[in-house]
Design a protein around this motif. Structure first.
Motif, PDB file in Angstrom:
ATOM      1  N   HIS A   5       0.851  -1.193   0.000  1.00  0.00           N
ATOM      2  CA  HIS A   5       0.000   0.000   0.000  1.00  0.00           C
ATOM      3  C   HIS A   5       0.886   1.242   0.000  1.00  0.00           C
ATOM      4  N   TRP A   6       1.855   1.212   0.880  1.00  0.00           N
ATOM      5  CA  TRP A   6       2.747   2.354   1.059  1.00  0.00           C
ATOM      6  C   TRP A   6       3.484   2.685  -0.234  1.00  0.00           C
ATOM      7  N   ALA A   7       3.875   1.673  -0.976  1.00  0.00           N
ATOM      8  CA  ALA A   7       4.681   1.885  -2.181  1.00  0.00           C
ATOM      9  C   ALA A   7       3.859   2.286  -3.402  1.00  0.00           C
ATOM     10  N   CYS A   8       2.577   2.020  -3.387  1.00  0.00           N
ATOM     11  CA  CYS A   8       1.740   2.300  -4.563  1.00  0.00           C
ATOM     12  C   CYS A   8       1.393   3.780  -4.636  1.00  0.00           C
ATOM     13  N   PRO A   9       1.757   4.456  -5.733  1.00  0.00           N
ATOM     14  CA  PRO A   9       1.419   5.873  -5.848  1.00  0.00           C
ATOM     15  C   PRO A   9      -0.090   6.135  -5.909  1.00  0.00           C
ATOM     16  N   LEU A  10      -0.869   5.117  -6.262  1.00  0.00           N
ATOM     17  CA  LEU A  10      -2.319   5.272  -6.314  1.00  0.00           C
ATOM     18  C   LEU A  10      -2.997   4.897  -5.004  1.00  0.00           C
TER      19      LEU A  10
END
Length: 172
Positions: A5-10
């Motif tokens: 979640h943290w890594a996803c820009p969306l």
């Protein structure tokens, strides 16, 4: 918050929609996925997948193939005919002009249309899609995937005008 979640820009909710897909609940999975991502059929093909690089499984084994799973969910719901046009029940009376039909313009038009506004997308080129169409080769993103989404958006009420250079052809 999971690292994916943290890594996803969306801000995609990877564990949630993937669990639903694993259980065969394709439409529910798609709905969770599209709550943060307007076009998973695009991102599932072209995203550099920072979520996979952040997957905790990568510490000891292969990470989850999130990008491929995303594309699979999107394709499954389209193939099974589960995607139906979302036509606003009532229009707000507001008219919105979106300049450019690249990914950002399409997402903006999609969201504003779903809110009930009358949306017209102006594109200076002859085709809709911007970098999706002109900058990404077919082996990464086949143009029929873009066309399918454009047809859906037109059915939902978005108007597209091509070969219109705002500031030159239309100045006010």
């Amino acid at each position: 918050v999971p690292f994916c979640h943290w890594a996803c820009p969306l801000g995609n909710k990877q564990p949630e929609w993937q669990d639903l897909a694993y259980k065969g609940k394709w439409l529910q999975s798609y709905k969770v996925l599209t709550s943060t991502n307007d076009f998973p059929e695009f991102t599932g093909r072209v995203c550099p997948a920072p979520c996979e690089k952040s997957c905790v499984l990568k510490l000891h084994e292969q990470p989850v193939t999130i990008r491929e799973n995303e594309a699979a969910v999107a394709e499954r719901v389209f193939i099974e005919g589960l995607i139906t046009p979302i036509i606003p029940k009532q229009r707000t009376g507001k008219k919105i002009a979106v300049i450019g039909s690249g990914p950002a313009g399409l997402a903006c038009a999609d969201r504003l249309n779903h809110k009930g506004h009358t949306v017209t997308v102006f594109e200076k080129d002859e085709t809709i899609g911007g970098l999706l169409r002109l900058g990404i080769p077919d082996f990464k993103l086949h143009k029929s995937v873009i066309d399918r989404r454009i047809v859906l958006m037109k059915t939902e009420g978005v108007e597209f005008k091509t070969s219109v250079n705002i500031g030159v052809d239309i100045t006010t």
